[in-house]
Scaffold this motif. Structure first.
Motif, PDB file in Angstrom:
ATOM      1  N   GLY A  12      -0.430  35.317  17.757  1.00 40.81           N
ATOM      2  CA  GLY A  12       1.020  35.173  17.685  1.00 40.81           C
ATOM      3  C   GLY A  12       1.589  34.988  16.298  1.00 40.81           C
ATOM      4  N   ASN A  13       0.777  35.093  15.251  1.00 41.11           N
ATOM      5  CA  ASN A  13       1.273  34.964  13.884  1.00 41.11           C
ATOM      6  C   ASN A  13       1.941  36.262  13.438  1.00 41.11           C
ATOM      7  OD1 ASN A  13       0.146  32.278  13.353  1.00 41.11           O
ATOM      8  ND2 ASN A  13      -1.837  33.291  13.508  1.00 41.11           N
ATOM      9  N   LYS A  14       3.197  36.176  12.995  1.00 38.32           N
ATOM     10  CA  LYS A  14       3.973  37.356  12.616  1.00 38.32           C
ATOM     11  C   LYS A  14       3.712  37.724  11.162  1.00 38.32           C
ATOM     12  CE  LYS A  14       7.695  36.144  15.822  1.00 38.32           C
ATOM     13  NZ  LYS A  14       9.122  35.730  15.948  1.00 38.32           N
ATOM     14  N   ILE A  15       3.582  39.030  10.923  1.00 40.10           N
ATOM     15  CA  ILE A  15       3.191  39.520   9.606  1.00 40.10           C
ATOM     16  C   ILE A  15       4.082  40.680   9.193  1.00 40.10           C
ATOM     17  CG2 ILE A  15       1.287  40.384   8.192  1.00 40.10           C
ATOM     18  CD1 ILE A  15      -0.504  39.423  10.702  1.00 40.10           C
ATOM     19  N   TYR A  60       8.808  21.502 -13.234  1.00 42.63           N
ATOM     20  CA  TYR A  60       8.680  22.572 -12.246  1.00 42.63           C
ATOM     21  C   TYR A  60       7.326  23.275 -12.406  1.00 42.63           C
ATOM     22  CZ  TYR A  60      13.555  21.861 -10.991  1.00 42.63           C
ATOM     23  OH  TYR A  60      14.725  21.314 -10.541  1.00 42.63           O
ATOM     24  N   LEU A  61       7.139  24.325 -11.628  1.00 43.80           N
ATOM     25  CA  LEU A  61       5.894  25.085 -11.703  1.00 43.80           C
ATOM     26  C   LEU A  61       6.025  26.180 -12.752  1.00 43.80           C
ATOM     27  CD1 LEU A  61       5.123  25.502  -7.893  1.00 43.80           C
ATOM     28  CD2 LEU A  61       3.988  23.966  -9.492  1.00 43.80           C
ATOM     29  N   PRO A  62       4.932  26.556 -13.402  1.00 39.69           N
ATOM     30  CA  PRO A  62       5.020  27.648 -14.378  1.00 39.69           C
ATOM     31  C   PRO A  62       5.394  28.960 -13.698  1.00 39.69           C
ATOM     32  CG  PRO A  62       2.729  27.055 -13.951  1.00 39.69           C
ATOM     33  CD  PRO A  62       3.570  26.008 -13.286  1.00 39.69           C
ATOM     34  N   ASP A  63       6.070  29.832 -14.436  1.00 38.67           N
ATOM     35  CA  ASP A  63       6.559  31.094 -13.868  1.00 38.67           C
ATOM     36  C   ASP A  63       5.446  31.972 -13.316  1.00 38.67           C
ATOM     37  OD1 ASP A  63       9.079  30.311 -14.520  1.00 38.67           O
ATOM     38  OD2 ASP A  63       9.386  31.769 -16.142  1.00 38.67           O
ATOM     39  N   SER A  64       4.233  31.776 -13.809  1.00 36.92           N
ATOM     40  CA  SER A  64       3.116  32.616 -13.368  1.00 36.92           C
ATOM     41  C   SER A  64       2.439  32.087 -12.101  1.00 36.92           C
ATOM     42  CB  SER A  64       2.082  32.747 -14.489  1.00 36.92           C
ATOM     43  OG  SER A  64       1.723  31.471 -14.988  1.00 36.92           O
ATOM     44  N   THR A  65       2.971  31.024 -11.503  1.00 40.64           N
ATOM     45  CA  THR A  65       2.460  30.548 -10.216  1.00 40.64           C
ATOM     46  C   THR A  65       2.765  31.587  -9.143  1.00 40.64           C
ATOM     47  OG1 THR A  65       2.887  28.263 -10.862  1.00 40.64           O
ATOM     48  CG2 THR A  65       2.587  28.696  -8.512  1.00 40.64           C
ATOM     49  N   ILE A  66       1.800  31.855  -8.273  1.00 39.80           N
ATOM     50  CA  ILE A  66       1.977  32.840  -7.208  1.00 39.80           C
ATOM     51  C   ILE A  66       1.458  32.277  -5.886  1.00 39.80           C
ATOM     52  CG2 ILE A  66       1.821  34.834  -8.753  1.00 39.80           C
ATOM     53  CD1 ILE A  66      -1.082  35.198  -7.813  1.00 39.80           C
ATOM     54  N   LEU A  67       1.716  33.009  -4.834  1.00 36.25           N
ATOM     55  CA  LEU A  67       1.114  32.677  -3.547  1.00 36.25           C
ATOM     56  C   LEU A  67      -0.306  33.236  -3.544  1.00 36.25           C
ATOM     57  CD1 LEU A  67       1.878  31.341  -0.824  1.00 36.25           C
ATOM     58  CD2 LEU A  67       2.397  33.611   0.028  1.00 36.25           C
ATOM     59  N   GLY A  68      -1.283  32.338  -3.577  1.00 34.72           N
ATOM     60  CA  GLY A  68      -2.667  32.775  -3.716  1.00 34.72           C
ATOM     61  C   GLY A  68      -3.293  33.247  -2.418  1.00 34.72           C
ATOM     62  N   HIS A  69      -3.010  32.510  -1.322  1.00 30.71           N
ATOM     63  CA  HIS A  69      -3.560  32.903  -0.025  1.00 30.71           C
ATOM     64  C   HIS A  69      -2.843  32.153   1.088  1.00 30.71           C
ATOM     65  CE1 HIS A  69      -6.163  29.337  -1.008  1.00 30.71           C
ATOM     66  NE2 HIS A  69      -6.006  29.077   0.286  1.00 30.71           N
ATOM     67  N   ILE A  70      -3.147  32.530   2.305  1.00 32.86           N
ATOM     68  CA  ILE A  70      -2.652  31.821   3.479  1.00 32.86           C
ATOM     69  C   ILE A  70      -3.831  31.551   4.396  1.00 32.86           C
ATOM     70  CG2 ILE A  70      -2.080  33.909   4.802  1.00 32.86           C
ATOM     71  CD1 ILE A  70       0.442  32.353   5.791  1.00 32.86           C
ATOM     72  N   HIS A  71      -3.813  30.401   5.065  1.00 33.02           N
ATOM     73  CA  HIS A  71      -4.895  30.001   5.975  1.00 33.02           C
ATOM     74  C   HIS A  71      -4.259  29.683   7.317  1.00 33.02           C
ATOM     75  CE1 HIS A  71      -8.982  27.692   6.285  1.00 33.02           C
ATOM     76  NE2 HIS A  71      -8.629  28.212   7.442  1.00 33.02           N
ATOM     77  N   LEU A  72      -4.780  30.305   8.369  1.00 32.35           N
ATOM     78  CA  LEU A  72      -4.150  30.273   9.683  1.00 32.35           C
ATOM     79  C   LEU A  72      -5.058  29.690  10.755  1.00 32.35           C
ATOM     80  CD1 LEU A  72      -2.829  33.938   9.558  1.00 32.35           C
ATOM     81  CD2 LEU A  72      -1.432  31.889   9.201  1.00 32.35           C
ATOM     82  N   HIS A  73      -4.444  28.973  11.689  1.00 32.74           N
ATOM     83  CA  HIS A  73      -5.107  28.629  12.942  1.00 32.74           C
ATOM     84  C   HIS A  73      -4.987  29.828  13.890  1.00 32.74           C
ATOM     85  CE1 HIS A  73      -5.657  24.384  12.068  1.00 32.74           C
ATOM     86  NE2 HIS A  73      -4.375  24.237  11.794  1.00 32.74           N
ATOM     87  N   ARG A  85      -2.254  21.234  18.100  1.00 30.31           N
ATOM     88  CA  ARG A  85      -3.314  22.027  18.745  1.00 30.31           C
ATOM     89  C   ARG A  85      -2.855  23.425  19.116  1.00 30.31           C
ATOM     90  NH1 ARG A  85      -7.762  19.678  17.353  1.00 30.31           N
ATOM     91  NH2 ARG A  85      -8.878  20.480  19.167  1.00 30.31           N
ATOM     92  N   THR A  86      -2.060  24.044  18.243  1.00 25.77           N
ATOM     93  CA  THR A  86      -1.601  25.409  18.480  1.00 25.77           C
ATOM     94  C   THR A  86      -2.083  26.313  17.346  1.00 25.77           C
ATOM     95  OG1 THR A  86       0.488  24.987  17.341  1.00 25.77           O
ATOM     96  CG2 THR A  86       0.465  24.680  19.748  1.00 25.77           C
ATOM     97  N   SER A  87      -1.913  27.612  17.534  1.00 20.53           N
ATOM     98  CA  SER A  87      -2.163  28.551  16.447  1.00 20.53           C
ATOM     99  C   SER A  87      -1.005  28.456  15.452  1.00 20.53           C
ATOM    100  CB  SER A  87      -2.292  29.973  16.997  1.00 20.53           C
ATOM    101  OG  SER A  87      -1.094  30.372  17.641  1.00 20.53           O
ATOM    102  N   GLY A  88      -1.131  29.141  14.333  1.00 15.98           N
ATOM    103  CA  GLY A  88      -0.071  29.103  13.326  1.00 15.98           C
ATOM    104  C   GLY A  88      -0.601  28.713  11.964  1.00 15.98           C
ATOM    105  N   LEU A  89       0.254  28.127  11.163  1.00 20.47           N
ATOM    106  CA  LEU A  89      -0.097  27.817   9.785  1.00 20.47           C
ATOM    107  C   LEU A  89      -1.045  26.625   9.681  1.00 20.47           C
ATOM    108  CD1 LEU A  89       0.611  28.503   6.748  1.00 20.47           C
ATOM    109  CD2 LEU A  89       2.223  26.593   6.900  1.00 20.47           C
ATOM    110  N   TYR A  90      -2.143  26.797   8.957  1.00 25.14           N
ATOM    111  CA  TYR A  90      -2.966  25.672   8.511  1.00 25.14           C
ATOM    112  C   TYR A  90      -2.448  25.228   7.138  1.00 25.14           C
ATOM    113  CZ  TYR A  90      -7.110  22.980   7.161  1.00 25.14           C
ATOM    114  OH  TYR A  90      -7.960  21.976   6.740  1.00 25.14           O
ATOM    115  N   HIS A  91      -2.407  26.166   6.200  1.00 23.92           N
ATOM    116  CA  HIS A  91      -1.695  25.910   4.952  1.00 23.92           C
ATOM    117  C   HIS A  91      -1.387  27.226   4.247  1.00 23.92           C
ATOM    118  CE1 HIS A  91      -5.979  25.599   3.254  1.00 23.92           C
ATOM    119  NE2 HIS A  91      -5.452  26.617   2.588  1.00 23.92           N
TER     120      HIS A  91
END
Length: 293
Positions: A274-277, A162-175, A69-75
């Motif tokens: 409080g999420n650091k960027i 493994y994952l293909p080389d073209s896999t990237i970080l698509g997005h972030i979802h935060l509490h 029940r805190t802020s931070g990473l959802y996924h």
């Protein structure tokens, strides 16, 4: 269109605190399919292509379990290049008996799981952008049942490796603790545009993507920030297309009264929950090996 390169603004690195580095390394290599780029006794930098960091995991000496029940990473979300690659990952996870969630979001098809510390992970593939439905600058999204059989029918005889080389970080979802306050920070401060709504959630992007960043109050309005030594999000990195764009964002953050600190040519800010960027520039020297401690 590539929504994760210039002239867009996007997320390309996540740093997580974990309770057991060896256990997490095994999970992220064996289950997720990342590779080790750098490693110390207390941290590891992971990659898909052997060059660009995608995920850093850190084991602080005084780490405590993930706080509810805190802020931070959802996924954080790994974007696969196509549906066939998603099918290979899907089959791999099924064979390992990994507990999965899934959803069809209309713009994408997604699988959900957690790492050994409860940090959320999405693995997804986008549908072609020309099939997304937009109205009044908002993209239509939903969470409906995934066509699992349809995805698995894409499989070829190739084994998962493994994952293909073209896999990237698509997005972030935060509490976050307050949706309106966080939305002001991410739009009027960091420069993203709201492109979709869910109950108690907002989705934001640049360049017409369905979302580079999402925020929600599903952990409750007023959710407290986790302790600094709690398992979970350490920081994540936003990449701007130019120094001019970043300077404009720094000025906007100053007007909002947001905290911004500088380390050499790198900048760190903190959202109202409080999420650091990290605020980086596309292609700048040091952008792909900078780690906040």
């Amino acid at each position: 269109m590539n929504f994760h390169e210039k002239p867009n603004t996007f997320v390309n690195l996540v740093e997580l605190k974990v309770s057991n580095l060896a256990r997490s390394l095994d999970f992220y290599q064996t289950i997720i399919g990342l590779k080790v780029l750098q490693k110390t006794d207390s941290s590891a930098v992971l990659t898909v292509n052997g060059v660009s960091p995608l995920l850093t995991i850190i084991e602080p000496v005084d780490i405590i379990a993930k706080q509810p029940r805190t802020s931070g990473l959802y996924h954080f979300a790994l974007l696969l290049p196509n549906r066939k690659e998603l099918a290979k990952v899907f089959k791999h996870l099924i064979e390992l008996n990994v507990l999965l969630g899934s959803a069809d979001h209309l713009v994408s098809e997604a699988l959900y799981l957690t790492d050994p510390d409860g940090n959320g992970i999405e693995m997804y593939a986008d549908r072609p952008a020309n099939t997304w439905s937009w109205e009044n600058n908002l993209v239509k999204m939903a969470s409906v049942q995934l066509d699992s059989r349809g995805i698995l029918s894409e499989l070829e005889d190739k084994e998962w490796d493994y994952l293909p080389d073209s896999t990237i970080l698509g997005h972030i979802h935060l509490h976050v603790s307050n949706l309106e306050e966080a939305a002001e920070f991410y739009t009027n401060g960091l420069g993203f545009h709201i492109v979709s709504h869910y109950p108690q959630a907002l989705f934001m992007s640049s360049g017409g993507y369905h979302h580079h960043i999402a925020i929600n109050t599903w952990n409750g309005e007023g959710a407290a920030s986790p302790k600094d030594n709690s398992v979970g999000l350490q920081s994540y990195r936003i990449v701007y297309p130019s120094e001019i764009e970043r300077l404009h964002v720094l000025e906007q953050l100053h007007k909002l009264g947001a905290t911004v600190t500088q380390k050499n040519n790198s900048y760190l800010t903190i959202d109202p929950s409080g999420n650091k960027i990290q605020l980086a520039i596309y292609g700048e020297e040091g952008c792909y090996d900078y780690t906040i401690r």
